[in-house]
Scaffold this motif. Structure first.
Motif, PDB file in Angstrom:
ATOM      1  N   LEU A 225       0.857  -1.185   0.000  1.00  0.00           N
ATOM      2  CA  LEU A 225       0.000   0.000   0.000  1.00  0.00           C
ATOM      3  C   LEU A 225       0.887   1.227   0.000  1.00  0.00           C
ATOM      4  CD1 LEU A 225      -2.838   1.320   0.294  1.00  0.00           C
ATOM      5  CD2 LEU A 225      -2.488   1.220   2.778  1.00  0.00           C
ATOM      6  N   LEU A 226       0.683   2.110  -0.977  1.00  0.00           N
ATOM      7  CA  LEU A 226       1.473   3.328  -1.108  1.00  0.00           C
ATOM      8  C   LEU A 226       0.633   4.529  -0.708  1.00  0.00           C
ATOM      9  CD1 LEU A 226       3.993   4.307  -3.778  1.00  0.00           C
ATOM     10  CD2 LEU A 226       1.959   5.747  -3.627  1.00  0.00           C
ATOM     11  N   ASP A 227       1.281   5.509  -0.056  1.00  0.00           N
ATOM     12  CA  ASP A 227       0.557   6.698   0.396  1.00  0.00           C
ATOM     13  C   ASP A 227       1.475   7.911   0.308  1.00  0.00           C
ATOM     14  OD1 ASP A 227      -1.536   8.207   1.362  1.00  0.00           O
ATOM     15  OD2 ASP A 227      -1.185   7.717   3.466  1.00  0.00           O
ATOM     16  N   ALA A 230      -0.134  13.334  -2.525  1.00  0.00           N
ATOM     17  CA  ALA A 230      -0.767  13.454  -3.838  1.00  0.00           C
ATOM     18  C   ALA A 230      -1.507  12.211  -4.292  1.00  0.00           C
ATOM     19  CB  ALA A 230       0.289  13.810  -4.890  1.00  0.00           C
ATOM     20  N   VAL A 231      -1.126  11.036  -3.793  1.00  0.00           N
ATOM     21  CA  VAL A 231      -1.636   9.819  -4.404  1.00  0.00           C
ATOM     22  C   VAL A 231      -1.567   8.653  -3.421  1.00  0.00           C
ATOM     23  CG1 VAL A 231       0.632   9.125  -5.320  1.00  0.00           C
ATOM     24  CG2 VAL A 231      -1.433   8.391  -6.509  1.00  0.00           C
ATOM     25  N   THR A 232      -2.446   7.680  -3.626  1.00  0.00           N
ATOM     26  CA  THR A 232      -2.348   6.392  -2.952  1.00  0.00           C
ATOM     27  C   THR A 232      -2.247   5.321  -4.037  1.00  0.00           C
ATOM     28  OG1 THR A 232      -4.734   5.954  -2.888  1.00  0.00           O
ATOM     29  CG2 THR A 232      -3.778   7.232  -1.066  1.00  0.00           C
ATOM     30  N   GLY A 233      -1.812   4.127  -3.644  1.00  0.00           N
ATOM     31  CA  GLY A 233      -1.669   3.085  -4.642  1.00  0.00           C
ATOM     32  C   GLY A 233      -1.684   1.702  -4.048  1.00  0.00           C
ATOM     33  N   ALA A 234      -2.205   0.751  -4.826  1.00  0.00           N
ATOM     34  CA  ALA A 234      -2.164  -0.668  -4.486  1.00  0.00           C
ATOM     35  C   ALA A 234      -1.227  -1.348  -5.475  1.00  0.00           C
ATOM     36  CB  ALA A 234      -3.556  -1.280  -4.561  1.00  0.00           C
ATOM     37  N   TYR A 235      -0.264  -2.114  -4.954  1.00  0.00           N
ATOM     38  CA  TYR A 235       0.770  -2.748  -5.770  1.00  0.00           C
ATOM     39  C   TYR A 235       0.790  -4.250  -5.514  1.00  0.00           C
ATOM     40  CZ  TYR A 235       2.985   1.768  -6.865  1.00  0.00           C
ATOM     41  OH  TYR A 235       3.246   3.030  -7.323  1.00  0.00           O
TER      42      TYR A 235
END
Length: 536
Positions: A225-227, A230-235
């Motif tokens: 999980l990226l945070d 500006a943005v979040t993300g699932a990898y």
């Protein structure tokens, strides 16, 4: 402290927020409470997180950890008997975690996925799993804290006496893996935001990881999980340990909180201090010092481009437009020890990193930035993909690609390749030592060596020509000749200034026989000296 001392300690910190990779292992204590987990749930979590204001999760560490010096931090040893999957019946792979400390003050949450129930269980921090001898850490200051971890490393072998690392994630969204030469070098990142712009660069964080238990000794599945503001993300990272190195399938879904000026996909960072075209760029006993020596691009239209790297005096930024590129990467092409003569850093063993898009990337550009550096401690080179469409707030973006951590890219041009680039004084006969010359006689000479098919099998009498273009200035001497010692051809030309400007010159060159290209395209950017410095 210098890089050579750090390298001896297997620790390579940088001033750009890049990760260190100390030789220590880590800890595990699982939470019996679990929650259902799969990639779709992670995507939904990233989407919901993007709908909330960003919260910086970095925490102040107790002084005993916050004030650690790098070599003291490296002394914190993890007991391998607590490695994740150590007792798993189907795999020799294992996980160890990095301790928080120094600038690593973000509590990264680690979770294992039960192979039977698919429930995810958090692995909590426990200082009993660490050996703090010789680190100077006051263990009394650790009581009552769940610090999480700073990152993790994946081991090929969980033997207590083995140090068979495959790679590691540590620091923001940085990670790097090994090839068959077992030498760390180039780093990858989960995402780059506003790199090499007038805006303050943002470093997104992987704030949590989930690990599936492997069923063999070759493949591991890791979710992240990226945070960031500006943005979040699932990898999802599918990591394959192949014979020559590591191949990673990366699937990512991003959710933006606000507009982003420059979004970098599949970013990588490396170091270039000096090479053949800049032999005197820095005063060191080693003839070459770099983790990578070129940017290679396989464009969507099939053209191969080689852009040798450069250590500039000021920031250089270049963008190469493309549509659905077939691949690109920062490559360590030269693996000959004699060209480095370095038995500490072992630059001849550094891996290349190649990006292979596996989804439709559309139109955009491959960006390359080069920063000046006077030493080996800073990753001053970066490359990534920038989508053409502006990135707005409340937007979903999906990208898939493979990362190949190998000595050389998994694909090669069908044309001859650039072997080396050379540069020196121009407008003089070879071997002639000039006397005092005025700036008006100044020129710069470049030589580009090409090797490989089809240069190897040209019919006798084939006329090989240099096709070269410069963005400004003019060309002096231009020639191509057979260069028998390398079983290839050398292209030579002089660039002659027409003004006093010291703006960068872009150069494009390849060899041809009639209308038939014989080599990949060599691109270069060179900044001439100021007019009052144009002397020999």
């Amino acid at each position: 402290m210098n890089r050579r001392n750090l390298l001896k300690a297997s620790l390579a910190l940088t001033t750009l927020g890049l990760p260190a990779f100390p030789v220590f292992a880590q800890n595990t204590k699982t939470d019996p409470r679990g929650e259902p987990f799969d990639f779709d749930r992670l995507k939904q979590r990233a989407k919901e997180l993007a709908g909330r204001p960003y919260h910086d999760n970095a925490e102040p560490l107790p002084p005993t950890l916050a004030n650690l010096e790098p070599l003291k931090y490296q002394k914190i040893q993890y007991d391998p008997k607590y490695a994740i999957w150590r007792d798993a019946p189907d795999t020799n792979m294992s996980l160890r975690f990095f301790h928080v400390g120094m600038q690593f003050n973000l509590p990264v949450r680690m979770h294992v996925i039960d192979p039977d129930t698919q429930q995810a269980h958090e692995i909590h921090f426990d200082p009993k799993r660490f050996d703090y001898d010789d680190s100077g850490v006051d263990k009394a200051q650790l009581k009552g804290h769940d610090f999480g971890y700073a990152g993790f490393k994946l081991m090929r072998d969980h033997d207590a006496n083995a140090s068979h690392e495959a790679g590691a994630f540590l620091g923001a969204s940085y990670f790097r893996f090994l090839d068959k030469n077992n030498q760390y070098g180039i780093s990858a990142r989960g995402l780059a935001i506003d790199t090499a712009t007038e805006q303050t660069e943002e470093f997104p964080d992987f704030v949590a990881f989930w690990f599936e238990q492997p069923h063999d000794d070759q493949q591991a599945l890791v979710y992240a999980l990226l945070d960031s503001p500006a943005v979040t993300g699932a990898y999802r990272f599918k990591i394959d340990l192949v014979e020559d190195g590591t191949v990673m399938d990366v699937d990512m879904e991003l959710h933006t909180r606000h507009q982003i000026g420059r979004l970098g996909i599949a970013p990588m960072t490396s170091m270039f201090l000096k090479g053949t075209s800049q032999a005197q760029a820095r005063d060191t006993i080693h003839p070459q010092v770099h983790d990578s020596d070129r940017l290679e691009i396989w464009r969507g239209n099939g053209e191969w481009v080689c852009r040798p790297l450069f250590n500039p005096k000021t920031l250089q930024y270049n963008a190469f437009p493309d549509e659905n590129p077939r691949g690109f990467g920062l490559v360590q092409h030269d693996h000959d020890f004699d060209n480095y003569r370095d038995d500490v850093a072992w630059y001849n063993r550094r891996p290349s990193l190649w990006v292979e898009p596996t989804s439709d990337w559309g139109k955009g550009q491959i960006a390359l930035f080069e920063l000046p550096t006077v030493g080996e401690t800073v990753d001053n080179i970066g490359a990534f993909w920038i989508p053409e469409e502006p990135v707005q707030g409340d937007q979903q973006l999906n990208f898939s690609y493979k990362l190949h951590w190998l000595p050389l890219p998994p694909v090669q041009p069908t044309l001859a390749q650039v072997e080396k680039t050379w540069s020196g004084m121009g407008n003089v006969p070879e071997g002639w030592i000039p006397g005092d010359r005025s700036p008006s006689e100044y020129a710069r000479r470049f030589a580009v060596d090409f090797v490989g098919d089809p240069l190897d099998d040209l019919p006798e009498g084939t006329q090989v020509e240099v096709q070269v273009e410069v963005s400004r200035g003019k060309l002096g001497m231009v020639q191509a000749r057979r260069f028998e010692p390398i079983k290839g051809y050398r292209a030579i030309f002089d660039w002659v200034p027409e003004t006093h400007s010291d703006e960068a010159v872009s150069i494009r060159l390849y060899l041809r026989a009639g209308d038939r290209p014989l080599t990949e395209t060599w691109l270069y950017q060179w900044v001439p000296p100021k007019s009052d410095e144009r002397y020999y």
